[in-house]
Design an enzyme around this catalytic site. Structure first.
Site, PDB file in Angstrom:
ATOM      1  CG  HIS A 430      31.265 -15.933 -73.293  1.00  0.00           C
ATOM      2  ND1 HIS A 430      32.474 -15.603 -73.886  1.00  0.00           N
ATOM      3  CD2 HIS A 430      31.491 -17.102 -72.654  1.00  0.00           C
ATOM      4  CE1 HIS A 430      33.371 -16.533 -73.610  1.00  0.00           C
ATOM      5  NE2 HIS A 430      32.810 -17.453 -72.866  1.00  0.00           N
ATOM      6  CE1 TYR A 546      34.570 -25.912 -76.515  1.00  0.00           C
ATOM      7  CE2 TYR A 546      35.581 -24.958 -74.572  1.00  0.00           C
ATOM      8  CZ  TYR A 546      35.139 -24.832 -75.862  1.00  0.00           C
ATOM      9  OH  TYR A 546      35.261 -23.624 -76.514  1.00  0.00           O
ATOM     10  CB  THR A 559      38.596 -19.875 -77.445  1.00  0.00           C
ATOM     11  OG1 THR A 559      37.323 -19.953 -78.112  1.00  0.00           O
ATOM     12  CG2 THR A 559      38.563 -18.781 -76.395  1.00  0.00           C
TER      13      THR A 559
END
EC number: 2.3.1.21
Length: 746
Positions: A430, A546, A559
């Protein structure tokens, strides 16, 4: 062995009269072709680099400007207002140049300067246009005249046929929100989650921070935003992803599934071969910058920076931190001995790497893997969606997310996973990028695999076999007993994490994007409110939620967080659970909550979110040694419900209305909190929504299957509100028609 193949191509014999050297013509030919290919690649990269560097102009436009300036020399018109003459008089070594040569050089220099000026003018004009985000706040389906004019100007200044990185220099920088706005939005976001005493305490901490320390931290943050291209992204990558010392398996990595209903071939080797081929085609276009940039509304460009590290990238563990290393070498087909995989997911990996894999053959083998474009693993267990097996998606998800703990290379940018029944999937690290980037590649690969490369009737790859390819070579490892003990300990730790993952894959067929849009609601807001209703029914309380939103309309954007549990959402959920509330009241509260969610999502996309700003203020406070109880409190709050929407059809390479079976199943991630849920959802076409739900078996309060049932019921209950409203409107319309007909009869 590779050494044996090299010996065949290169031989020499020592004789009394000298050395008799023999070279294989085939080897020389391959070396020559390899060199030609490399130079062609460099030439194309250079050409595309120039094209992207001067965009939205083109090299040919430079020639036009030069010709125009040269023409002015002969028609005795000076468009430079004397600047060409000034340049001519100040040329170095002008005494060695003729008058005509000096005039030509001066005209070329002036034309080049004028051309560069216009390039920067066009870029900054486009950047100013792209800094306007008013269009995103307009109602869906409605476009004002000013927005139409704005879009026309953006198209005009965007040029024609842009390459992947053409817009990078024109993208605006992520703005730093004001401290007052961020704190006000933060307090508003936690109001429904705190009682009066807790909220008053948080409000006091926030106001104290705002009045005492915030201004100094904000000044440093603004300075960083001026100096860097993005004030968030580098710190986000370092402190959220690379400074973490926990295992990334389950906790950070995510997965993407294959096509849901279709398997182009059931031959594992053929499918893996085609997919690898398609990936290398994608990489070739990526290296040349030939992919079209992603654009919202088909016009507003998105940042492409994250795509630079899709291939040849790996995490390099250190004792204090992890480095994301970008390597460009060569590709190898390989299968690795399972023994060292468990180390990758554990804390001892950094030390074990230095001690056992820092030199000799182990280092060579490890460097080979880490420098490869990506990692391919050939699994021996069948996976994929099976309508007859209700647990098939659950098993498929767990296999992609963690496998057997020793058959994935979790540090690589991504691991391509091949199953014996022809199914594929991806496990992605990630830190280097977010899910839409991997999804972009995966859409290209699946479309190319199914519709361009294809398979024979027997399921084999099309085309002729190239027998000249080198054979794969086995990597050599020497694993001492003490290292094996570390591996065993790490494996048991990894297995404990993997076994604790409770996954449920849910295919929601009752309706999809088509019906939701008919209800005049945002599909994302609809689903988020359904998740809030499901969360309350599952846990009996609300929690900090979230939702990931992208900020790629800005340079190097990644993001931002949308805090989905709003006061409006809470009011709607309570009305749904209140037997005394009418459907009209519930529907009115739903629309109000959906509008609020949409506005928050738009604010996050346009740089006015809450969490990234507070995160960066916290990082500055740590650098300056400033203690802030408010920032500590904010950064320690748990996200018990973590959600994300995976985008589909970024490239529109497949018409899913024409080929409805060629839809992807999306992907997911592990739970963020020990006692919470992770939910990834994918809006697949008009009539399907898939949910990937994760939690932990060790938590007595969570159950992924149960939560999935709550999601289904919540979606249907919300849809019923609109059904009732439509029925009421139908009755009212029929009554009105009946009365009108009665009047006409009278």
């Amino acid at each position: 062995m590779a050494e044996a193949h090299q010996a065949v191509g290169f031989q020499f014999t020592v004789r009394p009269d000298g050395v008799d050297l023999k070279l294989s013509q085939e080897v020389i030919k391959n070396i020559y072709l390899s060199g030609v290919t490399a130079w062609k690649k460099r030439a194309i990269q250079f050409k595309n680099g120039v094209l992207a560097g001067v965009y939205p102009a083109s090299p040919s436009s430079w020639l036009i400007v030069v010709i125009a300036m040269m023409s002015s020399l002969y028609i005795r018109i000076d468009p430079s207002l004397g600047m060409i003459e000034a340049i001519k008089e100040n040329l170095p070594h002008r005494e060695y140049l003729s008058v005509q040569t000096r005039a030509v050089l001066s005209a070329i220099l002036f034309a080049t300067g004028l051309w560069l000026f216009f390039i920067y003018l066009l870029r900054y004009t486009l950047k100013a246009l792209l800094s306007n985000h008013g269009w995103i706040f307009e109602s869906h389906g409605k476009m004002s005249t000013s927005t139409r004019v704005w879009l026309s100007l953006v198209k005009m200044f965007s040029g024609r046929r842009p390459l992947l990185y053409s817009f990078q220099a024109s993208l605006p920088r992520l703005p730093v929100p004001s401290v007052d706005d961020t704190i006000q939005r933060y307090l508003e976001s936690v109001r429904p989650l705190l009682n009066s005493d807790q909220y008053n305490q948080m409000e006091m901490l926030a106001n104290d921070f705002k009045d005492s320390k915030a201004a100094r931290l904000q000044r440093y943050l603004i300075l960083k935003s001026w100096w860097g291209t993005n004030y968030v992204s580098d710190w986000w990558e370092e402190y959220i992803y690379l400074r973490g010392r926990g295992p990334i398996m389950v906790n950070s990595n995510f997965y993407i599934m294959d096509l849901l209903y279709m398997t182009p071939t059931h031959r594992q080797a053929a499918r893996a071969g085609n997919v690898v081929h398609a990936m290398l085609q994608y990489r070739r276009k990526l290296e040349r910058g030939e992919h079209a940039p992603l654009r919202a509304l088909g016009t507003v460009p998105m940042c492409s920076t994250q795509m630079e590290r899709i291939f040849n990238t790996t995490r390099i563990p250190g004792i204090e931190t992890v480095f994301c290393r970008f390597l460009i070498f060569y590709i190898l087909s390989l299968r690795l001995a399972n023994c060292i995989f468990p180390l990758i997911v554990s804390l001892p990996w950094a030390r074990a790497r230095i001690k056992y894999f820092g030199q000799g053959g182990n280092k060579v083998s490890l460097d080979t893997i880490e420098s490869a474009a990506f990692f391919l693993t050939l699994d021996d267990e069948r996976q994929g969606y099976d309508p007859a097996n209700t647990k098939s998606l659950d098993s498929y998800a767990k296999s992609l997310l963690h496998g057997k703990c020793y058959n994935r290379w979790f540090d690589k940018s991504f691991t391509l996973i091949s199953y014996p029944n022809g199914k594929m999937g991806v496990n992605a690290e990630h830190s280097w990028a977010d899910a839409p980037i991997v999804g972009h590649m995966w859409e290209y690969v699946l479309a190319t695999d199914c519709f361009h490369l294809g398979y024979t009737e027997e399921g084999h790859c099309k085309g002729d076999v190239n027998k000249g390819l080198p054979h794969p070579s086995r990597l050599q490892w020497k694993i001492p007993k003490e290292c094996q003990e570390v591996i065993e300990t790490s494996y048991l730790s990894a297995k404990q994490i993997a076994d604790d993952v409770d996954f449920h894959g849910l295919l929601f067929h009752e309706f999809g994007k088509g019906l939701i849009k008919k209800c005049r609601s945002s599909p994302d807001a609809f689903i988020q409110l359904a998740l809030q209703l499901a969360q309350f029914r599952d846990q009996g309380l609300f929690c900090l939620t979230y939702e990931s939103s992208m900020t790629r309309m800005f340079r190097d954007g990644r993001t931002e967080t949308v805090r989905s549990c709003t006061s409006e959402a809470v009011a709607f959920v309570r009305a749904m659970e209140d037997a005394g509330a009418t459907n009209a009241q519930r529907l009115a509260l739903f629309r109000k909550a959906a509008d609020k969610h949409q506005n928050m999502y738009r604010l996050a996309m346009t740089g006015s979110g809450i969490d990234r700003h507070l995160f960066c203020l916290y990082i500055v406070s740590k650098y300056l040694g400033i203690d802030s109880p408010f920032l500590k409190k904010v950064l320690s709050e748990p996200w018990k419900l973590s959600t994300s929407q995976t985008p589909q059809q970024q490239l529109n390479l497949v018409d899913i209305n024409k080929f409805p079976k060629y839809v992807g199943a999306g992907g997911g991630f592990g739970p963020v909190a020990d006692d919470g849920y992770g939910v990834s959802y994918i809006i697949v076409g008009e009539n399907l929504i898939t949910f990937h739900i994760s939690s932990k078996f060790s938590s007595p309060d969570t159950d992924s299957f149960r939560f999935g049932q709550h999601i289904c019921n919540a979606m249907l209950d919300i849809q019923a509100l609109f059904k009732t409203e439509n029925e009421k409107k139908t009755v009212e319309h029929a009554t009105h028609v009946h009365l009108e007909n009665g009047k006409k009869h009278i």
